[in-house]
Design a protein around this motif. Structure first.
Motif, PDB file in Angstrom:
ATOM      1  N   PRO A  61       0.301  -1.054  -0.477  1.00  0.00           N
ATOM      2  CA  PRO A  61      -0.066  -0.092   0.210  1.00  0.00           C
ATOM      3  C   PRO A  61       0.598   1.053   0.278  1.00  0.00           C
ATOM      4  O   PRO A  61       2.124   1.320   0.123  1.00  0.00           O
ATOM      5  CB  PRO A  61      -1.320  -0.032   0.819  1.00  0.00           C
ATOM      6  N   ALA A  62       0.955   2.428  -0.709  1.00  0.00           N
ATOM      7  CA  ALA A  62       0.777   3.878  -0.197  1.00  0.00           C
ATOM      8  C   ALA A  62       1.821   4.268   0.990  1.00  0.00           C
ATOM      9  O   ALA A  62       2.934   4.671   0.681  1.00  0.00           O
ATOM     10  CB  ALA A  62       0.154   4.662  -0.753  1.00  0.00           C
ATOM     11  N   ALA A  63       1.073   3.901   1.896  1.00  0.00           N
ATOM     12  CA  ALA A  63       1.423   4.197   2.971  1.00  0.00           C
ATOM     13  C   ALA A  63       0.974   2.538   4.183  1.00  0.00           C
ATOM     14  O   ALA A  63       0.484   2.217   4.139  1.00  0.00           O
ATOM     15  CB  ALA A  63       1.036   5.328   3.712  1.00  0.00           C
ATOM     16  N   SER A  64       2.629   2.630   5.169  1.00  0.00           N
ATOM     17  CA  SER A  64       2.521   2.103   5.781  1.00  0.00           C
ATOM     18  C   SER A  64       3.042   1.617   7.101  1.00  0.00           C
ATOM     19  O   SER A  64       3.955   2.591   7.312  1.00  0.00           O
ATOM     20  CB  SER A  64       2.403   0.301   5.506  1.00  0.00           C
ATOM     21  N   VAL A  65       1.561   1.486   8.067  1.00  0.00           N
ATOM     22  CA  VAL A  65       2.980   1.768   9.763  1.00  0.00           C
ATOM     23  C   VAL A  65       2.111   0.356  10.458  1.00  0.00           C
ATOM     24  O   VAL A  65       1.778  -0.195  10.448  1.00  0.00           O
ATOM     25  CB  VAL A  65       1.927   2.795  10.729  1.00  0.00           C
ATOM     26  N   THR A  66       3.885  -0.111  10.968  1.00  0.00           N
ATOM     27  CA  THR A  66       4.549  -0.841  11.186  1.00  0.00           C
ATOM     28  C   THR A  66       3.853  -0.644  13.567  1.00  0.00           C
ATOM     29  O   THR A  66       5.006  -0.032  13.802  1.00  0.00           O
ATOM     30  CB  THR A  66       5.508  -1.953  11.439  1.00  0.00           C
ATOM     31  N   ARG A  90      -0.557   9.301  17.871  1.00  0.00           N
ATOM     32  CA  ARG A  90      -0.528   8.636  16.881  1.00  0.00           C
ATOM     33  C   ARG A  90      -1.945   7.923  16.098  1.00  0.00           C
ATOM     34  O   ARG A  90      -1.711   8.308  15.243  1.00  0.00           O
ATOM     35  CB  ARG A  90       0.293   7.322  17.275  1.00  0.00           C
ATOM     36  N   LEU A  91      -2.529   7.215  16.361  1.00  0.00           N
ATOM     37  CA  LEU A  91      -3.405   6.814  15.712  1.00  0.00           C
ATOM     38  C   LEU A  91      -4.702   8.227  15.450  1.00  0.00           C
ATOM     39  O   LEU A  91      -4.787   8.139  13.818  1.00  0.00           O
ATOM     40  CB  LEU A  91      -4.037   6.060  16.389  1.00  0.00           C
ATOM     41  N   LEU A  92      -4.599   8.746  16.213  1.00  0.00           N
ATOM     42  CA  LEU A  92      -5.449  10.023  15.327  1.00  0.00           C
ATOM     43  C   LEU A  92      -4.922  10.661  14.924  1.00  0.00           C
ATOM     44  O   LEU A  92      -5.592  11.451  13.590  1.00  0.00           O
ATOM     45  CB  LEU A  92      -5.868  11.206  16.684  1.00  0.00           C
ATOM     46  N   ALA A  93      -3.564  10.990  14.669  1.00  0.00           N
ATOM     47  CA  ALA A  93      -3.090  11.620  13.088  1.00  0.00           C
ATOM     48  C   ALA A  93      -2.954  10.458  12.150  1.00  0.00           C
ATOM     49  O   ALA A  93      -2.977  11.232  10.979  1.00  0.00           O
ATOM     50  CB  ALA A  93      -1.454  12.223  14.170  1.00  0.00           C
ATOM     51  N   ALA A  94      -2.398   9.245  12.113  1.00  0.00           N
ATOM     52  CA  ALA A  94      -2.905   8.820  11.242  1.00  0.00           C
ATOM     53  C   ALA A  94      -3.940   8.526  10.083  1.00  0.00           C
ATOM     54  O   ALA A  94      -3.971   8.379   9.971  1.00  0.00           O
ATOM     55  CB  ALA A  94      -2.128   7.344  11.714  1.00  0.00           C
ATOM     56  N   ALA A  95      -5.280   8.419  11.193  1.00  0.00           N
ATOM     57  CA  ALA A  95      -6.748   8.359  10.529  1.00  0.00           C
ATOM     58  C   ALA A  95      -6.797   9.990  10.175  1.00  0.00           C
ATOM     59  O   ALA A  95      -7.550   9.994   9.073  1.00  0.00           O
ATOM     60  CB  ALA A  95      -7.509   8.958  11.719  1.00  0.00           C
ATOM     61  N   PRO A  99      -4.365   9.153   1.215  1.00  0.00           N
ATOM     62  CA  PRO A  99      -4.978   7.765   2.351  1.00  0.00           C
ATOM     63  C   PRO A  99      -4.385   7.187   3.829  1.00  0.00           C
ATOM     64  O   PRO A  99      -3.907   8.002   3.835  1.00  0.00           O
ATOM     65  CB  PRO A  99      -4.777   6.881   0.949  1.00  0.00           C
ATOM     66  N   GLN A 100      -5.764   6.873   4.081  1.00  0.00           N
ATOM     67  CA  GLN A 100      -5.169   6.262   5.795  1.00  0.00           C
ATOM     68  C   GLN A 100      -3.715   5.278   4.988  1.00  0.00           C
ATOM     69  O   GLN A 100      -4.389   4.582   3.936  1.00  0.00           O
ATOM     70  CB  GLN A 100      -6.358   5.921   6.690  1.00  0.00           C
ATOM     71  N   PRO A 101      -3.405   5.157   6.348  1.00  0.00           N
ATOM     72  CA  PRO A 101      -2.178   4.282   6.121  1.00  0.00           C
ATOM     73  C   PRO A 101      -2.607   3.116   6.579  1.00  0.00           C
ATOM     74  O   PRO A 101      -3.489   2.851   7.762  1.00  0.00           O
ATOM     75  CB  PRO A 101      -1.021   4.612   7.178  1.00  0.00           C
ATOM     76  N   GLU A 102      -1.690   1.016   6.020  1.00  0.00           N
ATOM     77  CA  GLU A 102      -2.491   0.319   6.599  1.00  0.00           C
ATOM     78  C   GLU A 102      -1.832   0.001   7.702  1.00  0.00           C
ATOM     79  O   GLU A 102       0.079   0.290   7.833  1.00  0.00           O
ATOM     80  CB  GLU A 102      -2.199  -0.742   5.692  1.00  0.00           C
ATOM     81  N   GLN A 124      -9.449   1.397  15.807  1.00  0.00           N
ATOM     82  CA  GLN A 124     -11.113   0.900  15.384  1.00  0.00           C
ATOM     83  C   GLN A 124     -11.309   2.264  15.598  1.00  0.00           C
ATOM     84  O   GLN A 124     -11.763   2.763  14.955  1.00  0.00           O
ATOM     85  CB  GLN A 124     -11.891   0.141  15.283  1.00  0.00           C
ATOM     86  N   GLY A 125     -11.558   2.957  16.795  1.00  0.00           N
ATOM     87  CA  GLY A 125     -12.431   3.634  17.669  1.00  0.00           C
ATOM     88  C   GLY A 125     -11.150   5.574  17.172  1.00  0.00           C
ATOM     89  O   GLY A 125     -12.419   5.997  17.266  1.00  0.00           O
ATOM     90  N   ARG A 126     -10.566   5.226  16.779  1.00  0.00           N
ATOM     91  CA  ARG A 126      -9.941   6.354  15.798  1.00  0.00           C
ATOM     92  C   ARG A 126      -9.953   6.456  13.928  1.00  0.00           C
ATOM     93  O   ARG A 126     -10.161   7.386  12.931  1.00  0.00           O
ATOM     94  CB  ARG A 126      -8.542   6.240  15.609  1.00  0.00           C
TER      95      ARG A 126
END
Length: 143
Positions: A61-66, A90-95, A99-102, A124-126
């Motif tokens: 995918p275009a962006a991913s976070v491990t 960090r999850l709020l910033a990624a959301a 496009p959203q990262p995987e 999921q909550g973010r």
């Protein structure tokens, strides 16, 4: 013993026979219920996770976070240690990214499921919907 005798002048005594038919009917119904419900009472399922055989993704995918979780429950965002409250930011910033990262979740097999569930619920909550589990298909465990 004849209950319907034609002698009407005889003294009517108490009935001494016991009718067990209704009791047998109830017992058979209970037996069927217990036979059908017995498999539901066995909740001891032994699991040994994770091991998987899967094909690699053809295009990343275009962006991913491990997100990595070690056996002690410590959380790592792209190999940087985080506490659970910092993970939320960090999850709020990624959301907010388009496009959203995987999120690629890598968890040690001895990690408590509670920690994995908390991380998944926080994502999921973010509003992060793309979540994948990373396993090592080449690693063979000794039996």
């Amino acid at each position: 013993m004849a209950f319907g005798a034609f002698n009407h002048h005889r003294q009517q005594g108490p009935m001494a026979d016991i009718n067990v038919t209704p009791m047998v009917d109830v017992m058979l119904v209970l037996l069927v219920i217990f036979i059908l419900s017995a498999p539901m009472f066995t909740s001891a399922v032994k699991l040994e996770l994770p091991r998987a055989q899967a094909q690699a993704q053809p295009a990343p995918p275009a962006a991913s976070v491990t997100l990595a979780i070690d056996a002690k429950g410590h959380i790592y965002w792209n190999d940087e240690a985080l506490a659970l409250p910092a993970l939320d930011a960090r999850l709020l910033a990624a959301a907010a990214l388009q496009p959203q990262p995987e999120l690629q979740l890598r968890a040690d097999k001895d990690t408590r499921y509670e920690v994995v569930a908390q991380v998944m619920a926080a994502a999921q909550g973010r509003g992060l919907n793309k979540l994948s589990f990373v396993t090592d298909p080449n690693k063979q465990e000794k039996k």
